[in-house]
Design a protein around this motif. Structure first.
Motif, mmCIF file in Angstrom:
data_model
loop_
_atom_site.group_PDB
_atom_site.id
_atom_site.type_symbol
_atom_site.label_atom_id
_atom_site.label_comp_id
_atom_site.label_asym_id
_atom_site.label_seq_id
_atom_site.Cartn_x
_atom_site.Cartn_y
_atom_site.Cartn_z
ATOM 1 N N THR A 10 1.285 -2.984 12.302
ATOM 2 C CA THR A 10 2.037 -3.228 12.206
ATOM 3 C C THR A 10 2.948 -4.014 11.918
ATOM 4 O O THR A 10 2.688 -4.960 12.910
ATOM 5 N N THR A 37 -0.271 -4.609 7.761
ATOM 6 C CA THR A 37 0.993 -4.522 7.165
ATOM 7 C C THR A 37 1.646 -5.696 6.499
ATOM 8 O O THR A 37 1.090 -7.138 7.529
ATOM 9 N N GLU A 65 -3.183 -4.111 3.161
ATOM 10 C CA GLU A 65 -2.625 -2.164 3.201
ATOM 11 C C GLU A 65 -2.125 -2.129 1.530
ATOM 12 O O GLU A 65 -2.396 -1.075 1.718
ATOM 13 N N CYS A 87 2.264 -0.061 16.398
ATOM 14 C CA CYS A 87 2.605 0.925 15.806
ATOM 15 C C CYS A 87 3.813 1.348 16.100
ATOM 16 O O CYS A 87 4.265 1.484 16.697
ATOM 17 N N THR A 91 5.448 3.444 10.839
ATOM 18 C CA THR A 91 4.161 4.146 10.240
ATOM 19 C C THR A 91 3.496 5.546 11.137
ATOM 20 O O THR A 91 3.321 6.302 10.982
ATOM 21 N N GLN A 105 -2.122 3.465 6.858
ATOM 22 C CA GLN A 105 -2.099 5.518 7.019
ATOM 23 C C GLN A 105 -2.683 6.178 6.700
ATOM 24 O O GLN A 105 -3.000 7.250 6.936
#
Length: 190
Positions: A10, A37, A65, A87, A91, A105
């Protein structure tokens, strides 16, 4: 069955953790697939001063993503587990509340519903009450909260030493035996 891990990246600071983790898994012969992401791509490039496209050299497959129909979105894809490293709090919040707005997710939600290991390497400070409650919700749902908190008893000399030791501790937690890892007891005996 061969070990196959899903790695989520992330936009939280800490891309070096993800890079070292993927390098170690590759050295251990573990097949990895990555979901990164858009924010993760930006942070990777800013912190590592290299293109996120280099992930293709570290992983078997890299997913976008927005690719919500990719294999990680389904419980029929048999991953050994998933590690989100680093993380972000966004998220974490989405996972805590079952909100699947992107593939990362959704894949985390699949891990929880299929009762497969999900490890969240959260990276934020200071923490507010919402962060703590979201960690609690994920923990109650079956995830492991493994904060990116480096230790110092191994007497690190560089940033890379700190990250390497943390990543090896994570691998030991997952049941691997990474080369060069020394336990607290071994370090104290030196």
């Amino acid at each position: 069955m061969e070990k196959r891990y899903l790695v989520g990246i992330t936009g939280a600071s800490g891309a070096l953790y993800a890079k070292f983790f993927l390098q170690e898994l590759r050295e251990l012969g573990v097949k990895t697939e990555v979901i990164i992401t858009e924010a993760g791509k930006k942070v990777w490039e800013a912190e590592l001063n290299s293109s996120w496209n280099g992930l293709k050299d570290l992983a078997f497959k890299v997913y976008h993503e927005r690719d919500i129909s990719a294999p990680p979105a389904s419980g029929s894809s048999l991953y050994s587990g998933m590690v989100v490293i680093p993380c972000s709090m966004g998220t974490l919040g989405a996972i805590a509340h079952g909100v699947s707005r992107n593939l990362l997710q959704r894949a985390a939600d699949v891990m929880l519903k299929e009762r497969r290991p999900l490890v969240l390497v959260v990276r934020e400070t200071p923490l507010n009450f919402i962060h703590i409650k979201n960690m609690e919700a994920c923990l109650k749902a079956g995830a492991v909260i493994f904060p990116a908190m480096p230790s110092f008893y191994q007497r690190p000399k560089t940033l890379e030493d700190l990250v390497d030791f943390f990543v090896k501790r994570l691998l030991v937690f997952l049941g691997f035996n990474p080369q060069g890892f020394k336990s607290w007891e071994e370090i104290c005996e030196e």
